[in-house]
Design an enzyme around this catalytic site. Structure first.
Site, PDB file in Angstrom:
ATOM      1  N   SER A  47       0.842  -1.197   0.000  1.00  0.00           N
ATOM      2  CA  SER A  47       0.000   0.000   0.000  1.00  0.00           C
ATOM      3  C   SER A  47       0.878   1.249   0.000  1.00  0.00           C
ATOM      4  CB  SER A  47      -0.927   0.007   1.220  1.00  0.00           C
ATOM      5  OG  SER A  47      -0.193  -0.204   2.409  1.00  0.00           O
ATOM      6  N   LYS A 114       4.298 -11.758   2.777  1.00  0.00           N
ATOM      7  CA  LYS A 114       2.860 -11.880   2.466  1.00  0.00           C
ATOM      8  C   LYS A 114       2.643 -11.913   0.957  1.00  0.00           C
ATOM      9  CE  LYS A 114      -0.287  -8.422   3.384  1.00  0.00           C
ATOM     10  NZ  LYS A 114      -0.830  -8.100   2.049  1.00  0.00           N
ATOM     11  N   GLU A 183      -9.301  -9.321   3.493  1.00  0.00           N
ATOM     12  CA  GLU A 183      -9.615  -7.903   3.237  1.00  0.00           C
ATOM     13  C   GLU A 183     -10.998  -7.748   2.602  1.00  0.00           C
ATOM     14  OE1 GLU A 183      -6.459  -5.756   1.285  1.00  0.00           O
ATOM     15  OE2 GLU A 183      -7.697  -3.954   1.011  1.00  0.00           O
TER      16      GLU A 183
END
Ligand code: KIV
Length: 265
Positions: A47, A114, A183
């Site tokens: 992000s 991840k 998410e």
């Protein structure tokens, strides 16, 4: 809990019903504050492509960017476990994934890597974990597939999609993943996945029933122009960034965040 957090600690926290407080972290200045304020897991998220680099999505982030920011965070962190994102196209084959995961650990200081995706990544997860690197899965809204998904909306809404999600989650666990980020999925779906898995499930826009919560740091400090529904400005009403982060940790731990208004039904 002052002890250094490991993947074993996260598993024990799930077993004991202690919520795991996680935030994204991209630099030494904030990482120090977050670690001191009791954040259990620091996610060096891709992000950063949107938050720090100003892009509309995460697709331009490179492995060098991730190593650089992971190094800034890991250099000052004493207690939290550090999870680093593998960026877009850095794990398109198992061999490529292993090479890049190794760089995130050895050059960036990450403890866990991840990756976004489900069953199709089981061979990759198996290979990385067999080489001693823990893996965190990421299902639901997977921003690296934004062009295929068609937008940043809630995922796994139909029964069929929810069942697929459960299958993917089980497959990642079976392949050796140590934890999973979910998410933007309905709370009931996230609750089923959390119950189904032995590994900790960390939600973002996935309701209160996950084993832990993660937010993007700049969202929860109110620095993002448009606050996502699933986030909350913790700086508002607090005198300092440290207090805001500490309040977030407390609210996650005592189940007062997220509320239904930060969740999807
Ligand atoms: O990159 C990131 O910050 C993430 C979180 C939104 C979970 O993957």
């Amino acid at each position: 809990m002052n002890q250094k957090i490991t993947i074993n600690t996260l598993k024990e926290m799930k077993e004991e019903g202690i919520k795991i407080a996680c935030l994204t972290s991209y630099d030494a200045c904030f990482a120090k504050l977050q670690d001191k304020a009791g954040v259990d897991l620091l996610l060096v998220g891709d992000s950063l492509g949107m938050v720090l680099q100003g892009d509309d999505n995460t697709l331009k982030v490179t492995i060098s960017d991730m190593i650089y920011h992971s190094r800034l965070v890991s250099g000052v962190t004493q207690r939290a476990i550090i999870v680093s994102d593998m960026p877009f196209m850095s794990y398109s084959t198992p061999a490529q994934a292993l090479g890049n995961a190794a760089r995130l650990v050895s050059e960036g200081g990450a403890h866990v890597v991840k990756i976004e995706g489900g069953d199709e990544l089981s061979q990759t997860v198996r290979l990385i974990t067999q080489h001693g690197i823990p893996v965190c899965g990421h299902l639901g809204l997977t921003p690296q597939s934004i062009h295929q998904i068609g937008g940043f909306g809630v995922q796994a809404v139909s029964n069929k999609a929810a069942k697929e999600l459960e299958k993917d989650a089980l497959s990642l666990q079976e392949a050796g993943a140590s934890c999973l980020v979910l998410e933007c999925v309905p709370s009931s779906t996230a609750a089923s996945v959390t119950k189904l898995l032995d590994i900790p499930v960390i939600g973002i826009g996935a309701g209160i029933y996950c084993d832990g919560q993660v937010l993007v740091l700049h969202d929860m400090l109110g620095l993002t122009p448009k606050q996502p529904k699933f986030s909350k400005n913790f700086l508002s009403g607090n005198d300092s960034i440290f207090d805001a982060i500490e309040e977030y940790v407390n609210q996650v731990k005592n189940n007062s965040f997220p509320t239904p208004s930060n969740s999807y039904e």
